[in-house]
Design an enzyme around this catalytic site. Sequence first.
Site, PDB file in Angstrom:
ATOM      1  N   SER A  10     -60.593  37.133  39.522  1.00  0.00           N
ATOM      2  CA  SER A  10     -61.288  37.483  40.689  1.00  0.00           C
ATOM      3  C   SER A  10     -61.814  39.072  40.267  1.00  0.00           C
ATOM      4  CB  SER A  10     -60.133  38.005  41.761  1.00  0.00           C
ATOM      5  OG  SER A  10     -59.379  36.762  42.047  1.00  0.00           O
ATOM      6  N   LYS A 177     -50.794  54.462  40.168  1.00  0.00           N
ATOM      7  CA  LYS A 177     -51.255  52.783  40.302  1.00  0.00           C
ATOM      8  C   LYS A 177     -50.071  51.895  40.289  1.00  0.00           C
ATOM      9  CE  LYS A 177     -54.108  49.375  41.235  1.00  0.00           C
ATOM     10  NZ  LYS A 177     -54.028  48.402  40.125  1.00  0.00           N
ATOM     11  N   ASN A 181     -48.451  49.357  43.066  1.00  0.00           N
ATOM     12  CA  ASN A 181     -48.302  48.101  42.988  1.00  0.00           C
ATOM     13  C   ASN A 181     -46.961  47.624  43.088  1.00  0.00           C
ATOM     14  OD1 ASN A 181     -50.836  48.005  40.393  1.00  0.00           O
ATOM     15  ND2 ASN A 181     -51.157  46.946  42.509  1.00  0.00           N
ATOM     16  N   ASN A 185     -47.125  44.919  46.044  1.00  0.00           N
ATOM     17  CA  ASN A 185     -47.454  43.543  45.572  1.00  0.00           C
ATOM     18  C   ASN A 185     -46.165  42.584  45.934  1.00  0.00           C
ATOM     19  OD1 ASN A 185     -49.595  45.075  44.474  1.00  0.00           O
ATOM     20  ND2 ASN A 185     -49.753  43.685  42.674  1.00  0.00           N
TER      21      ASN A 185
HETATM   22  O1  PAF Z   1     -52.820  44.168  42.843  1.00  0.00           O
HETATM   23  C1  PAF Z   1     -53.486  44.269  43.763  1.00  0.00           C
HETATM   24  O2  PAF Z   1     -53.439  43.460  44.900  1.00  0.00           O
HETATM   25  C2  PAF Z   1     -54.224  45.730  43.984  1.00  0.00           C
HETATM   26  O3  PAF Z   1     -53.769  46.347  42.834  1.00  0.00           O
HETATM   27  C3  PAF Z   1     -53.821  46.490  45.099  1.00  0.00           C
HETATM   28  C4  PAF Z   1     -54.267  48.023  45.015  1.00  0.00           C
HETATM   29  C5  PAF Z   1     -52.383  46.391  45.406  1.00  0.00           C
HETATM   30  C6  PAF Z   1     -54.577  45.885  46.502  1.00  0.00           C
HETATM   31  O4  PAF Z   1     -54.347  44.573  46.900  1.00  0.00           O
END
Ligand code: PAF
Length: 296
Positions: A10, A177, A181, A185
């Site tokens: 993606s 980041k 996540n 996630n």
């Molecule tokens: O992995 C992901 O989906 C993206 O890094 C994030 C920033 C959490 C947005 O969905």
Amino acid sequence: MDIAVVGAGSLGSLLGGLLAREHDVTLVGREPHVGRVRERGLRVTGVESFCVEPAAATEVPDAADLALVAVKSYDTAGAAAALADCALDACLSVQNGLGNEATLADALDCPVLAGTCTYGARLTEPGTVAYTGRGEVALGASEGGPSQVAERVGAALDAAGVVTTVAEDMPTRLWGKLAVNAAVNATTALARVENGALADGPAREVAHDAARETARVARERGVDLADERAVALVESVVADTAANRSSMLQDVADGRRTEVDAINGYVADAAESPVPVNETLARLVRAWERGVSSGG
Ligand code: PAF
């Protein structure tokens, strides 16, 4: 610039599509996606809609000015081995999770830059990627500090209209980041909700606790990331990507392996004292993965 995008899923397809408006891009990915791109071009729909005609292949080319690596974190070693025979000036990882740059740097002769990317994308069918959110690519030396290579690569991304920041504080950004996540996630994948459900729903505190634990582990390793900053990053990504399905939710929905080992699992492995929320999230996602791989 000749750019090989290694990992045309993606995000790789979206970035490759944006870059192909300005540069010579080769998308390296799987069939049937790359075959469809070869036959009909790559269609990008959503925030901007356009069609481009990058080269597309299942193998990395012999040479490129830049390899932009967007494979899933569990495929980094494979991508590094494939790129070892490719003549490169630079490599940039825009992957989720920590540890990818080190794996690439071990195998490659060229400088390996670290990157974070907040663009939103989803492959809707072979040859077509939905552009679901304009974000930013931040890139720089993985150990921090100035880098002329990062300036050059940043200028190339910028010339293609990719919102780019050349950053001297990549360690803090990578851990920030990772906190996002770690928070977003696994919680969205396990609860089967869009990112926006973490703004005020019952999983909000789970996500914030996962981010605080990640910030603590970052500080244990000498990276300056306050709990409040990690939680603020989560809140802003959740607001900006409210309607998005996280990459891990997409993996789970499609019955694919997830990146949990490089996210919550990485936090748990790196921690000097217990991180119960990350450990629990990692265990639950791994339990789901085991059930899928054994056909359950
Ligand atoms: O992995 C992901 O989906 C993206 O890094 C994030 C920033 C959490 C947005 O969905």
